[in-house]
Design a protein around this motif. Sequence first.
Motif, PDB file in Angstrom:
ATOM      1  N   VAL A  57      -2.823  -7.006  -2.902  1.00  0.00           N
ATOM      2  CA  VAL A  57      -1.790  -6.822  -3.932  1.00  0.00           C
ATOM      3  C   VAL A  57      -1.401  -5.347  -4.030  1.00  0.00           C
ATOM      4  N   SER A  58      -2.417  -4.470  -4.016  1.00  0.00           N
ATOM      5  CA  SER A  58      -2.152  -3.020  -4.098  1.00  0.00           C
ATOM      6  C   SER A  58      -1.315  -2.555  -2.914  1.00  0.00           C
ATOM      7  N   HIS A  59      -1.650  -3.076  -1.740  1.00  0.00           N
ATOM      8  CA  HIS A  59      -0.913  -2.709  -0.529  1.00  0.00           C
ATOM      9  C   HIS A  59       0.546  -3.164  -0.644  1.00  0.00           C
ATOM     10  N   ARG A  60       0.726  -4.404  -1.126  1.00  0.00           N
ATOM     11  CA  ARG A  60       2.096  -4.923  -1.250  1.00  0.00           C
ATOM     12  C   ARG A  60       2.887  -4.120  -2.280  1.00  0.00           C
ATOM     13  N   LYS A  61       2.233  -3.769  -3.392  1.00  0.00           N
ATOM     14  CA  LYS A  61       2.912  -2.972  -4.426  1.00  0.00           C
ATOM     15  C   LYS A  61       3.367  -1.621  -3.867  1.00  0.00           C
ATOM     16  N   SER A  62       2.514  -1.004  -3.053  1.00  0.00           N
ATOM     17  CA  SER A  62       2.868   0.315  -2.512  1.00  0.00           C
ATOM     18  C   SER A  62       4.046   0.205  -1.546  1.00  0.00           C
ATOM     19  N   ILE A  63       4.096  -0.872  -0.758  1.00  0.00           N
ATOM     20  CA  ILE A  63       5.217  -1.095   0.171  1.00  0.00           C
ATOM     21  C   ILE A  63       6.514  -1.292  -0.616  1.00  0.00           C
ATOM     22  N   ILE A  64       6.441  -2.090  -1.688  1.00  0.00           N
ATOM     23  CA  ILE A  64       7.650  -2.371  -2.483  1.00  0.00           C
ATOM     24  C   ILE A  64       8.111  -1.114  -3.207  1.00  0.00           C
ATOM     25  N   ASN A  65       7.162  -0.346  -3.751  1.00  0.00           N
ATOM     26  CA  ASN A  65       7.533   0.906  -4.436  1.00  0.00           C
ATOM     27  C   ASN A  65       8.220   1.878  -3.479  1.00  0.00           C
ATOM     28  N   LYS A  66       7.696   1.942  -2.239  1.00  0.00           N
ATOM     29  CA  LYS A  66       8.300   2.821  -1.229  1.00  0.00           C
ATOM     30  C   LYS A  66       9.722   2.359  -0.906  1.00  0.00           C
TER      31      LYS A  66
ATOM     32  N   LEU B 165      15.627   2.875  -1.295  1.00  0.00           N
ATOM     33  CA  LEU B 165      16.906   2.298  -1.724  1.00  0.00           C
ATOM     34  C   LEU B 165      17.603   3.218  -2.712  1.00  0.00           C
ATOM     35  N   ASN B 166      16.833   3.787  -3.636  1.00  0.00           N
ATOM     36  CA  ASN B 166      17.414   4.727  -4.605  1.00  0.00           C
ATOM     37  C   ASN B 166      17.944   5.981  -3.899  1.00  0.00           C
ATOM     38  N   ASN B 167      17.245   6.412  -2.861  1.00  0.00           N
ATOM     39  CA  ASN B 167      17.712   7.581  -2.081  1.00  0.00           C
ATOM     40  C   ASN B 167      19.059   7.270  -1.417  1.00  0.00           C
ATOM     41  N   LEU B 168      19.182   6.058  -0.876  1.00  0.00           N
ATOM     42  CA  LEU B 168      20.447   5.665  -0.246  1.00  0.00           C
ATOM     43  C   LEU B 168      21.566   5.594  -1.279  1.00  0.00           C
TER      44      LEU B 168
END
Length: 233
Positions: free
Chosen positions: A213-222, A227-230
């Motif tokens: 779950v932690s790994h998935r959260k970090s991928i989604i946050n990244k 997306l915000n940068n774009l």
Amino acid sequence: MKYLKLTDRLLKIASLVDKDKRLADIGTDHGYIPVYLLNKNTIQYAILGDVNKGPLDNAKKEVMRNNLIDKVDLRLGSGIEVLKPNEVDEIIIAGMGGMLINDILKANEAVAHTTEKLILQPMQAPEELRMFLYKNGYKIIDEHLVREEHRLYEIIECKYEGLKEQDIEPIYYEIGQKLIEKQDPLLKDFIENKIRINENILRKLDGKDGDAVSHRKSIINKKIEELNNLLNK
């Protein structure tokens, strides 16, 4: 002449077909795009292909209703396997999942690799389709967004050029580089929607623990950060 009225998605796809070409419409369903283009004298000839007899029968009825039977060839079969090399100049593959479109292109490379232009409109997994194109020698010529009712659809124009496998940032599998380069009018809405989807996934993971779950959260946050940068470019 009163032309067949297409939905916004189909109308956009039709607008990308070049004049005086021989067209194949794969997964043609009712054959609306080729019938529309033939009635406008945009294209010379069309092959309408579908894997199922029912949709192909519907397409035949539409063709007959418009007195176009001498300008089309109706073919029952899977994907572009119904085509021979150099029979057509441009191919539409629309309304299917990105993974299925990948499989269709792989199934008859002799056709996929010799066609002047492919117009692809994935309903799901567009990122898988872009990844396939970048890794298998295709050049993405242009990309488009079109809104129909409450949904944004992605359309990719590409052709095979035998390019070396292209190594790009994974975020550009999800948001096409051409959309960003030309600042497509619907790009902001498109990216904001992607951010909302990922934020919803994060909310569903709230309160759940574990390494996975932690790994998935970090991928989604990244991904949300990218997306915000774009969005702010």
